[in-house]
Design a protein around this motif. Structure first.
Motif, PDB file in Angstrom:
ATOM      1  N   LEU A 227      32.458  30.832  -3.352  1.00 34.35           N
ATOM      2  CA  LEU A 227      31.912  29.470  -3.319  1.00 34.35           C
ATOM      3  C   LEU A 227      31.816  28.960  -1.884  1.00 34.35           C
ATOM      4  CD1 LEU A 227      33.991  27.865  -6.230  1.00 34.35           C
ATOM      5  CD2 LEU A 227      31.746  28.966  -6.350  1.00 34.35           C
ATOM      6  N   THR A 228      30.710  28.296  -1.588  1.00 34.38           N
ATOM      7  CA  THR A 228      30.532  27.639  -0.295  1.00 34.38           C
ATOM      8  C   THR A 228      30.440  26.124  -0.420  1.00 34.38           C
ATOM      9  OG1 THR A 228      28.127  27.924  -0.465  1.00 34.38           O
ATOM     10  CG2 THR A 228      29.362  29.628   0.707  1.00 34.38           C
ATOM     11  N   GLN A 229      29.941  25.646  -1.579  1.00 37.26           N
ATOM     12  CA  GLN A 229      29.814  24.205  -1.794  1.00 37.26           C
ATOM     13  C   GLN A 229      30.035  23.887  -3.266  1.00 37.26           C
ATOM     14  OE1 GLN A 229      25.957  23.050  -0.410  1.00 37.26           O
ATOM     15  NE2 GLN A 229      26.556  23.012   1.764  1.00 37.26           N
ATOM     16  N   ILE A 230      30.531  22.667  -3.481  1.00 39.78           N
ATOM     17  CA  ILE A 230      30.672  22.134  -4.843  1.00 39.78           C
ATOM     18  C   ILE A 230      30.118  20.724  -4.814  1.00 39.78           C
ATOM     19  CG2 ILE A 230      32.261  21.567  -6.717  1.00 39.78           C
ATOM     20  CD1 ILE A 230      34.240  23.549  -5.470  1.00 39.78           C
ATOM     21  N   ARG A 231      29.264  20.384  -5.787  1.00 41.18           N
ATOM     22  CA  ARG A 231      28.674  19.056  -5.801  1.00 41.18           C
ATOM     23  C   ARG A 231      28.679  18.491  -7.219  1.00 41.18           C
ATOM     24  NH1 ARG A 231      22.208  20.003  -4.740  1.00 41.18           N
ATOM     25  NH2 ARG A 231      21.789  21.400  -6.476  1.00 41.18           N
ATOM     26  N   ALA A 232      28.631  17.155  -7.285  1.00 40.98           N
ATOM     27  CA  ALA A 232      28.752  16.500  -8.590  1.00 40.98           C
ATOM     28  C   ALA A 232      28.056  15.147  -8.557  1.00 40.98           C
ATOM     29  CB  ALA A 232      30.223  16.329  -8.955  1.00 40.98           C
ATOM     30  N   ILE A 233      27.719  14.664  -9.743  1.00 39.35           N
ATOM     31  CA  ILE A 233      27.230  13.296  -9.947  1.00 39.35           C
ATOM     32  C   ILE A 233      28.279  12.589 -10.788  1.00 39.35           C
ATOM     33  CG2 ILE A 233      25.439  11.832 -10.944  1.00 39.35           C
ATOM     34  CD1 ILE A 233      23.422  13.986 -10.388  1.00 39.35           C
ATOM     35  N   GLY A 234      28.945  11.588 -10.223  1.00 43.36           N
ATOM     36  CA  GLY A 234      30.107  10.973 -10.842  1.00 43.36           C
ATOM     37  C   GLY A 234      29.803   9.909 -11.857  1.00 43.36           C
ATOM     38  N   GLY A 235      28.904  10.154 -12.762  1.00 43.85           N
ATOM     39  CA  GLY A 235      28.585   9.206 -13.821  1.00 43.85           C
ATOM     40  C   GLY A 235      27.548   9.805 -14.752  1.00 43.85           C
ATOM     41  N   PHE A 236      27.182   9.031 -15.770  1.00 43.82           N
ATOM     42  CA  PHE A 236      26.165   9.493 -16.717  1.00 43.82           C
ATOM     43  C   PHE A 236      24.810   8.995 -16.213  1.00 43.82           C
ATOM     44  CE2 PHE A 236      25.278  10.026 -21.568  1.00 43.82           C
ATOM     45  CZ  PHE A 236      24.303  10.950 -21.254  1.00 43.82           C
ATOM     46  N   ASP A 237      24.141   9.864 -15.459  1.00 45.26           N
ATOM     47  CA  ASP A 237      22.880   9.491 -14.808  1.00 45.26           C
ATOM     48  C   ASP A 237      21.714   9.814 -15.745  1.00 45.26           C
ATOM     49  OD1 ASP A 237      20.996   8.685 -12.992  1.00 45.26           O
ATOM     50  OD2 ASP A 237      21.145  10.471 -11.720  1.00 45.26           O
ATOM     51  N   ALA A 238      21.517   8.971 -16.745  1.00 43.01           N
ATOM     52  CA  ALA A 238      20.444   9.212 -17.711  1.00 43.01           C
ATOM     53  C   ALA A 238      20.097   7.898 -18.404  1.00 43.01           C
ATOM     54  CB  ALA A 238      20.850  10.265 -18.728  1.00 43.01           C
ATOM     55  N   THR A 239      18.990   7.941 -19.128  1.00 39.39           N
ATOM     56  CA  THR A 239      18.528   6.793 -19.915  1.00 39.39           C
ATOM     57  C   THR A 239      18.366   7.236 -21.371  1.00 39.39           C
ATOM     58  OG1 THR A 239      17.354   5.908 -18.009  1.00 39.39           O
ATOM     59  CG2 THR A 239      16.746   5.026 -20.158  1.00 39.39           C
ATOM     60  N   ALA A 240      18.938   6.456 -22.279  1.00 33.89           N
ATOM     61  CA  ALA A 240      18.864   6.794 -23.708  1.00 33.89           C
ATOM     62  C   ALA A 240      17.432   6.647 -24.211  1.00 33.89           C
ATOM     63  CB  ALA A 240      19.808   5.881 -24.500  1.00 33.89           C
ATOM     64  N   PRO A 241      17.097   7.259 -25.352  1.00 33.42           N
ATOM     65  CA  PRO A 241      15.732   7.120 -25.887  1.00 33.42           C
ATOM     66  C   PRO A 241      15.321   5.670 -26.126  1.00 33.42           C
ATOM     67  CG  PRO A 241      16.879   8.923 -26.988  1.00 33.42           C
ATOM     68  CD  PRO A 241      17.894   8.230 -26.136  1.00 33.42           C
ATOM     69  N   ASP A 242      16.287   4.802 -26.390  1.00 37.96           N
ATOM     70  CA  ASP A 242      15.924   3.401 -26.602  1.00 37.96           C
ATOM     71  C   ASP A 242      15.811   2.613 -25.302  1.00 37.96           C
ATOM     72  OD1 ASP A 242      18.537   3.387 -25.839  1.00 37.96           O
ATOM     73  OD2 ASP A 242      19.276   2.191 -27.550  1.00 37.96           O
ATOM     74  N   GLY A 243      15.943   3.306 -24.159  1.00 42.90           N
ATOM     75  CA  GLY A 243      15.800   2.640 -22.867  1.00 42.90           C
ATOM     76  C   GLY A 243      17.089   2.128 -22.280  1.00 42.90           C
ATOM     77  N   THR A 244      18.216   2.366 -22.944  1.00 42.80           N
ATOM     78  CA  THR A 244      19.502   1.909 -22.429  1.00 42.80           C
ATOM     79  C   THR A 244      19.961   2.799 -21.283  1.00 42.80           C
ATOM     80  OG1 THR A 244      20.098   1.149 -24.655  1.00 42.80           O
ATOM     81  CG2 THR A 244      21.881   1.376 -23.050  1.00 42.80           C
ATOM     82  N   ASP A 245      20.376   2.166 -20.190  1.00 42.73           N
ATOM     83  CA  ASP A 245      20.865   2.916 -19.033  1.00 42.73           C
ATOM     84  C   ASP A 245      22.290   3.374 -19.317  1.00 42.73           C
ATOM     85  OD1 ASP A 245      21.293   4.058 -16.602  1.00 42.73           O
ATOM     86  OD2 ASP A 245      21.285   2.186 -15.442  1.00 42.73           O
ATOM     87  N   GLN A 246      22.500   4.695 -19.306  1.00 38.83           N
ATOM     88  CA  GLN A 246      23.814   5.253 -19.614  1.00 38.83           C
ATOM     89  C   GLN A 246      24.811   5.105 -18.455  1.00 38.83           C
ATOM     90  OE1 GLN A 246      24.469   6.580 -22.777  1.00 38.83           O
ATOM     91  NE2 GLN A 246      22.470   5.646 -23.135  1.00 38.83           N
ATOM     92  N   TRP A 247      24.314   4.823 -17.260  1.00 35.80           N
ATOM     93  CA  TRP A 247      25.188   4.729 -16.085  1.00 35.80           C
ATOM     94  C   TRP A 247      26.210   3.591 -16.237  1.00 35.80           C
ATOM     95  CZ3 TRP A 247      25.885   7.968 -12.065  1.00 35.80           C
ATOM     96  CH2 TRP A 247      26.569   7.514 -10.937  1.00 35.80           C
ATOM     97  N   SER A 248      25.833   2.514 -16.875  1.00 38.02           N
ATOM     98  CA  SER A 248      26.706   1.340 -16.971  1.00 38.02           C
ATOM     99  C   SER A 248      27.618   1.359 -18.197  1.00 38.02           C
ATOM    100  CB  SER A 248      25.858   0.071 -17.010  1.00 38.02           C
ATOM    101  OG  SER A 248      24.990   0.081 -18.127  1.00 38.02           O
ATOM    102  N   LYS A 249      27.592   2.431 -19.017  1.00 30.31           N
ATOM    103  CA  LYS A 249      28.375   2.462 -20.252  1.00 30.31           C
ATOM    104  C   LYS A 249      29.743   3.114 -20.067  1.00 30.31           C
ATOM    105  CE  LYS A 249      26.379   3.293 -24.133  1.00 30.31           C
ATOM    106  NZ  LYS A 249      25.626   3.941 -25.240  1.00 30.31           N
ATOM    107  N   HIS A 250      29.959   3.815 -18.949  1.00 29.50           N
ATOM    108  CA  HIS A 250      31.217   4.524 -18.732  1.00 29.50           C
ATOM    109  C   HIS A 250      31.679   4.292 -17.286  1.00 29.50           C
ATOM    110  CE1 HIS A 250      30.279   6.626 -22.497  1.00 29.50           C
ATOM    111  NE2 HIS A 250      29.060   6.816 -21.992  1.00 29.50           N
TER     112      HIS A 250
END
Length: 305
Positions: free
Chosen positions: A190-213
């Motif tokens: 391994l040389t690098q490790i990377r991550a996105i620290g949240g739920f970076d997506a939008t639900a089918p109904d348009g709800t932003d998942q980032w603000s739910k957790h």
């Protein structure tokens, strides 16, 4: 002829005068009868002093001007003097104007350069990790220790490369410290490790998942004990983007432990009824991670940059 009629003999007197003239003169005796006597060394304020340098310069300039005027009068006939003087003044005026124009143009063309201070551009934020010749390792599996409640989402969704899925884990007693045991199934470097620290997506109904957790702000990576390496931390700062850590030197492993070290409240939409408050003891909170990626190669050989 009688003795009275004879001229008197003055030869002795003449010889005495000749001898006296041949005798050396003293310092106090003037060489000539008409020479001025030596001036006594007397400090008297009435003694006339020599004119100063400025006075002598003015007098010399006056004499030079008078001499030039006389030469001008000798060379130029009286009927042409006025015309020559006017032409001379005109030529001098033209020369002065031309010299001023040349100085102005040269100053305009060769204007002094304004000194500028070199300011280094700020480095870009560490968003997406530069991959270069490395690759994103696949075939990664993981296990976790999380309550299997309705909020739970499988941990392998953080390693599937799909941003529409995420690992969701309920925080026991609203405390951080959730862990994931990562297994590569082979030796990797391994040389690098990377991550996105949240739920970076939008639900089918348009709800932003980032603000739910809750958002992961610090993610720790622990290596096997036989490597004798200190853990490293990915500091996300709560940013909705890739954050990474570079491993120097690269680490050759087959398993890793990923631990959620710190989280923060999820951002909420700004509404008049919105109130921010710390979660209560009975309130259920969860944490989510969209993706964790490992950059490197299979085997023991370190990748070339």
């Amino acid at each position: 002829m009688s003795d009275d009629e004879l001229q008197p003999d003055r030869g002795w007197e003449n010889r005495r005068l000749i001898l006296a003239s041949l005798a050396p003169r003293t310092a106090t005796r003037p060489a000539r009868r008409g020479a001025a006597p030596a001036t006594p060394d007397v400090d008297d304020d009435t003694t006339p002093k020599k004119p100063g340098l400025l006075t002598r310069g003015i007098r010399a300039s006056g004499r030079a001007a008078a001499g030039a005027g006389r030469r001008f009068n000798r060379r130029v006939p009286p009927e042409n003097r006025m015309r020559v003087a006017v032409l001379t003044v005109a030529v001098i005026a033209i020369l002065v104007v031309a010299l001023g124009a040349v100085n102005y143009l040269s100053a305009d063309v060769n204007a002094p350069a304004t000194p500028t201070t070199a300011i280094a551009a700020p480095p870009p934020p560490p968003s997406q990790a530069p991959l270069r010749q490395d690759t994103i390792l696949s075939g990664v599996t993981a296990t976790d220790v999380c309550p299997r409640d309705p909020n739970y989402s499988d941990v392998n969704r953080a390693y599937d490369g799909d941003f529409n899925t995420a690992w969701i884990c309920t925080r026991a007693q609203n405390q951080d410290g959730q862990t994931m045991q990562v297994d590569f199934g082979r030796q990797v470097t391994l040389t690098q490790i990377r991550a996105i620290g949240g739920f970076d997506a939008t639900a089918p109904d348009g709800t932003d998942q980032w603000s739910k957790h809750r958002i992961v702000t610090k993610l720790e990576i622990w290596f096997p004990k036989d490597l004798r390496r200190d853990p490293v931390t990915i500091d996300t700062g709560g940013v909705r983007d890739w954050r990474f850590i570079t491993l120097t030197p690269p680490a050759t492993v087959s398993k890793l432990l990923v631990r959620v070290a710190e989280t923060s409240d999820a951002p909420q939409p700004v509404t008049p009824a919105t109130e921010t408050a710390a979660p209560g003891a009975d309130e259920v909170t969860s944490v989510a991670i969209s993706e964790i990626q490992f950059i490197g190669i299979d085997g023991l050989t370190a990748p070339t940059p």
